[in-house]
Design an enzyme around this catalytic site. Structure first.
Site, PDB file in Angstrom:
ATOM      1  N   GLY A  68      -5.885   0.146  -4.786  1.00  0.00           N
ATOM      2  CA  GLY A  68      -4.575  -0.112  -5.807  1.00  0.00           C
ATOM      3  C   GLY A  68      -4.358   1.172  -6.828  1.00  0.00           C
ATOM      4  O   GLY A  68      -6.016   1.431  -7.399  1.00  0.00           O
TER       5      GLY A  68
ATOM      6  N   CYS B 113     -11.977   0.779  -2.224  1.00  0.00           N
ATOM      7  CA  CYS B 113     -11.412   1.123  -3.665  1.00  0.00           C
ATOM      8  C   CYS B 113     -11.483   0.566  -4.967  1.00  0.00           C
ATOM      9  O   CYS B 113     -12.684   0.067  -5.000  1.00  0.00           O
ATOM     10  CB  CYS B 113     -10.169   2.046  -3.304  1.00  0.00           C
ATOM     11  SG  CYS B 113     -10.033   3.576  -4.838  1.00  0.00           S
ATOM     12  N   TYR B 114     -10.282   0.515  -5.138  1.00  0.00           N
ATOM     13  CA  TYR B 114      -9.991  -1.010  -6.144  1.00  0.00           C
ATOM     14  C   TYR B 114     -10.985  -2.215  -5.787  1.00  0.00           C
ATOM     15  O   TYR B 114     -10.542  -3.030  -6.484  1.00  0.00           O
ATOM     16  CB  TYR B 114      -8.738  -1.120  -6.882  1.00  0.00           C
ATOM     17  CG  TYR B 114      -8.216  -2.087  -7.512  1.00  0.00           C
ATOM     18  CD1 TYR B 114      -8.064  -1.160  -9.135  1.00  0.00           C
ATOM     19  CD2 TYR B 114      -7.966  -3.450  -7.578  1.00  0.00           C
ATOM     20  CE1 TYR B 114      -7.702  -2.232 -10.366  1.00  0.00           C
ATOM     21  CE2 TYR B 114      -7.699  -3.862  -8.172  1.00  0.00           C
ATOM     22  CZ  TYR B 114      -7.736  -3.606 -10.049  1.00  0.00           C
ATOM     23  OH  TYR B 114      -7.519  -4.301 -10.984  1.00  0.00           O
TER      24      TYR B 114
ATOM     25  N   HIS C 283     -11.979   5.360   1.500  1.00  0.00           N
ATOM     26  CA  HIS C 283     -11.042   4.330   2.331  1.00  0.00           C
ATOM     27  C   HIS C 283     -11.532   4.615   4.028  1.00  0.00           C
ATOM     28  O   HIS C 283     -11.039   5.511   3.986  1.00  0.00           O
ATOM     29  CB  HIS C 283      -9.834   5.242   2.342  1.00  0.00           C
ATOM     30  CG  HIS C 283      -9.170   4.743   0.985  1.00  0.00           C
ATOM     31  ND1 HIS C 283      -8.558   3.905   0.191  1.00  0.00           N
ATOM     32  CD2 HIS C 283      -9.503   5.541  -0.503  1.00  0.00           C
ATOM     33  CE1 HIS C 283      -8.507   3.608  -1.064  1.00  0.00           C
ATOM     34  NE2 HIS C 283      -8.965   4.689  -1.395  1.00  0.00           N
TER      35      HIS C 283
ATOM     36  N   GLU D 270      -9.761   3.225   5.778  1.00  0.00           N
ATOM     37  CA  GLU D 270      -8.343   3.541   7.008  1.00  0.00           C
ATOM     38  C   GLU D 270      -7.891   4.598   6.672  1.00  0.00           C
ATOM     39  O   GLU D 270      -6.670   5.007   7.560  1.00  0.00           O
ATOM     40  CB  GLU D 270      -7.334   2.730   5.627  1.00  0.00           C
ATOM     41  CG  GLU D 270      -6.524   2.972   4.887  1.00  0.00           C
ATOM     42  CD  GLU D 270      -7.480   3.057   3.664  1.00  0.00           C
ATOM     43  OE1 GLU D 270      -8.501   2.811   3.037  1.00  0.00           O
ATOM     44  OE2 GLU D 270      -6.940   2.659   2.010  1.00  0.00           O
TER      45      GLU D 270
ATOM     46  N   GLY E  18      22.605  -1.028  18.409  1.00  0.00           N
ATOM     47  CA  GLY E  18      21.923  -0.099  18.554  1.00  0.00           C
ATOM     48  C   GLY E  18      20.924   0.877  18.522  1.00  0.00           C
ATOM     49  O   GLY E  18      20.220   1.745  18.939  1.00  0.00           O
TER      50      GLY E  18
ATOM     51  N   ASP F 225      15.910  -2.322  16.914  1.00  0.00           N
ATOM     52  CA  ASP F 225      15.200  -3.975  16.875  1.00  0.00           C
ATOM     53  C   ASP F 225      16.336  -4.469  17.665  1.00  0.00           C
ATOM     54  O   ASP F 225      15.003  -5.530  17.680  1.00  0.00           O
ATOM     55  CB  ASP F 225      15.191  -3.882  15.032  1.00  0.00           C
ATOM     56  CG  ASP F 225      14.491  -2.558  14.097  1.00  0.00           C
ATOM     57  OD1 ASP F 225      13.331  -2.531  14.849  1.00  0.00           O
ATOM     58  OD2 ASP F 225      14.045  -2.360  12.334  1.00  0.00           O
ATOM     59  N   SER F 226      17.162  -4.117  17.319  1.00  0.00           N
ATOM     60  CA  SER F 226      17.983  -5.086  17.992  1.00  0.00           C
ATOM     61  C   SER F 226      18.039  -5.247  19.305  1.00  0.00           C
ATOM     62  O   SER F 226      17.566  -6.113  20.188  1.00  0.00           O
ATOM     63  CB  SER F 226      19.654  -5.156  17.539  1.00  0.00           C
ATOM     64  OG  SER F 226      20.188  -4.045  17.401  1.00  0.00           O
TER      65      SER F 226
ATOM     66  N   LYS G   5       7.199  -1.180  13.147  1.00  0.00           N
ATOM     67  CA  LYS G   5       8.002  -0.568  13.384  1.00  0.00           C
ATOM     68  C   LYS G   5       7.179  -0.368  14.672  1.00  0.00           C
ATOM     69  O   LYS G   5       7.822   0.256  16.023  1.00  0.00           O
ATOM     70  CB  LYS G   5       8.607   0.853  12.660  1.00  0.00           C
ATOM     71  CG  LYS G   5      10.017   1.167  13.272  1.00  0.00           C
ATOM     72  CD  LYS G   5      10.819   0.167  12.894  1.00  0.00           C
ATOM     73  CE  LYS G   5      12.460   1.142  13.417  1.00  0.00           C
ATOM     74  NZ  LYS G   5      13.150   0.238  12.473  1.00  0.00           N
TER      75      LYS G   5
END
Ligand code: XMP
Length: 540
Positions: free
Chosen positions: A60, A87-88, A174, A176, A229, A232-233, A385
């Site tokens: 952070g 880190c933080y 980090h 990650e 279209g 996601d849907s 996503k």
């Protein structure tokens, strides 16, 4: 709905600075362990109620001693659940447990050579000397009692520390971030060796579990879904259809503002490909009528958004049956929403894992008419996503849908500056189709949605815009007075900032000559070379 991914095995990431949490959760999921993000002010009791198998404290931007710096409920370290801080996260662990943090003389930003000290299960299988990614000014100056220091860099004497007896681990760097050479090994060691977890977050299993959960939830009821279209849907439709087949009806409202070929592709994929009952409502004239004379972008957005739900609910009521429709009732019980996990995180709706508030807040956004009631199914609300895309591919959706560019809900309406007319729509659709075709052909795979990947930026969106001016040109022996087309192509990783894409000159030349030659009413093509900020990606 009870999610299959509310398992006994779950890593909770406490987020001390918005941009870190999502990346960490993604990395953990890449290692096939389910992970969720919560705000850092969660209490030990709230956290315990989520039954995590492990806790990660993110980095952070704050300085731990700053007055408004985020704190942590100290009891979290007494829950008996393994904790790993970055880190933080390392600094807050240190100061909360009696250690100290100080300013380093020089900050440390970017790759740094690290040397391990002694044995550490976290570093198991990694070399004594390795490169890590640092981004800090402060650092732990004395570790809390009971901790040993397990690595250092030239700048940072305590680059990592741990107290294995309490299963507390932390790194200043980090793990990650992809630039930390052995970061994935460390996460792997933490999840599998230290916490003893199993790889359970697997796409095939996820589909199986979701299908079972949706079937149980829905029973014999009917379900409706609005296909936009968008990705996601579309994925939600494919997943729910896999679960309950023809109990699902999809409604596609064609407002006429989609790109060339998109309505046809929806019909092709869903109705003919999947065999999903699909009702297409041709509302093009209705929308053109409503938008006539409207030049204000926000008004365009409002008209398109509210009209969409109006048309959709008219259909929903009709699907419910003639008898029910006469009474103004709707017999369809369930409405599928393509809400995804970042929507939930951004709305801050799931701090304590409570689903009720989430459903309410999302439901409130939909203007459900009087007398109509739906229960919501949000089968993607645990997915990032790129996981949604992977799910879509695994369910058999074609790349053109799974890797579709971000596209605004109001569609081409906000890429036609000023009033929308049938003629302008036709011009923009043709020009836009050429832009897409040529950029795609020039570099297959150029468009790659980077989502939250940490470093890579790639072409994010490319499209045509039709401004509200005419300019003079000359074609053959004739002078023309016709529309220009603006070409917009941007690189971005999250659409918050963007840079204009340095497309090759030859490609730009080809796009320009094709548009002017093939699209009647256009005599000029301009390339938008502005970044965001100060511009935005869209023109309206
Ligand atoms: P801007 O233009 O704000 O766009 O830089 C950032 C991202 O948001 C998309 N966008 C929209 N999406 N409805 C949407 O669903 C909208 O009204 C809208 N306006 C912009 C834009 O395409 C870009 O990806």
């Amino acid at each position: 709905m009870k999610q299959p991914n509310d398992p006994a095995q779950k890593v909770i990431v406490m987020d001390f600075g918005a941009q870190y949490g999502q990346l960490i959760a993604r990395r953990i999921r890449d290692l096939k362990v389910y992970s969720e993000i919560v705000p850092c002010d969660i209490s030990a009791a709230e956290l315990s109620a989520l039954s995590p198998s492990a806790i990660i404290l993110s980095g952070g931007p704050a300085s731990v001693y700053a007055q408004d710096a985020p704190r942590i409920d100290a009891d979290i370290f007494n829950l008996g659940i393994p904790v790993l801080g970055f880190c933080y996260g390392q600094q807050i662990m240190a100061v909360t447990l009696g250690g100290n943090v100080a300013h380093t003389e020089v900050g440390e930003y970017g790759p740094a050579p690290l040397t391990r000290a002694g044995d550490s299960q976290l570093f198991e299988g990694t070399p004594t000397n390795q490169t890590v990614w640092m981004s800090h000014r402060d650092a732990v100056s004395s570790a809390p009692v009971g901790f040993t220091v397990t690595s250092s860099t030239d700048v940072c004497a305590i680059a990592s520390m741990e107290d294995p007896s309490r299963a507390l681990y932390a790194t200043q760097f980090h793990p990650e971030v992809a630039h930390t050479e052995y970061g994935t090994d460390m996460l792997h060691n933490f999840l599998y060796e230290i916490c003893g977890l199993e790889p359970t977050w697997d796409m095939e299993d996820i589909i199986e579990n979701q299908v079972t959960a949706i079937r149980q939830q829905v029973g014999d009821d009917r379900v409706i879904l609005a296909l936009s279209g968008g990705v996601d849907s579309a994925v939600a439709a494919a997943l729910v259809h896999r679960a309950i087949g023809n109990q699902l009806t999809c409604v596609f409202v064609n407002h006429g503002m989609m790109r060339k070929g998109e309505p046809e592709s929806i019909e092709q994929v869903f109705a003919r490909g999947f065999g999903i009952p699909l009702i297409t409502v041709d509302a093009q004239d209705r929308y053109l009528g409503l938008l006539a004379g409207i030049t204000d972008p926000e008004q365009k957005r409002k008209i398109i958004g509210s009209e969409f739900w109006k048309v959709f609910f008219e259909e929903a009521v009709r699907i419910g049956g003639a008898e029910a429709a006469q009474q103004g009732e709707c017999r369809v019980r369930w409405l599928v929403q393509g809400t995804i996990y970042p929507d939930i995180i951004e709305s801050g709706a799931r701090k304590t894992g409570g689903k009720a508030s989430t459903i309410k807040s999302h439901h409130n956004l939909i203007p459900v008419p009087e007398g109509v009631h739906f229960d919501l199914i949000e089968p993607l609300d645990h997915f990032f996503k790129d996981e949604v895309r992977a799910l879509g591919s695994a369910l058999g959706l074609p790349d053109e849908i799974v890797y579709r560019q971000p596209f605004p809900g109001p569609g081409l309406a906000i890429r036609i500056i000023g009033e929308i007319t049938r003629e302008k729509l036709a011009i923009l659709k043709e020009a836009d189709a050429i832009v897409r075709a040529e950029i795609d052909a020039d570099n297959p795979g150029l468009f790659e949605q980077t989502g939250i990947r940490d470093s890579a930026r790639s072409v994010w969106q490319y499209f045509a815009v039709l401004p509200d001016v005419l300019s003079v040109g000359v074609m053959g022996d004739e002078r023309t007075y016709a529309h220009p087309i603006i070409l917009r192509a941007v690189e971005s990783s999250d659409a918050m900032t963007a840079d204009w894409a340095r497309l090759p000159y030859d490609l730009l030349a080809l796009i320009s000559s094709r548009i002017v030659a093939e699209v009647p009413g256009v005599n000029r093509v301009c390339y938008d070379i502005t970044s965001k900020p100060p511009a935005t990606i869209e023109w309206e």
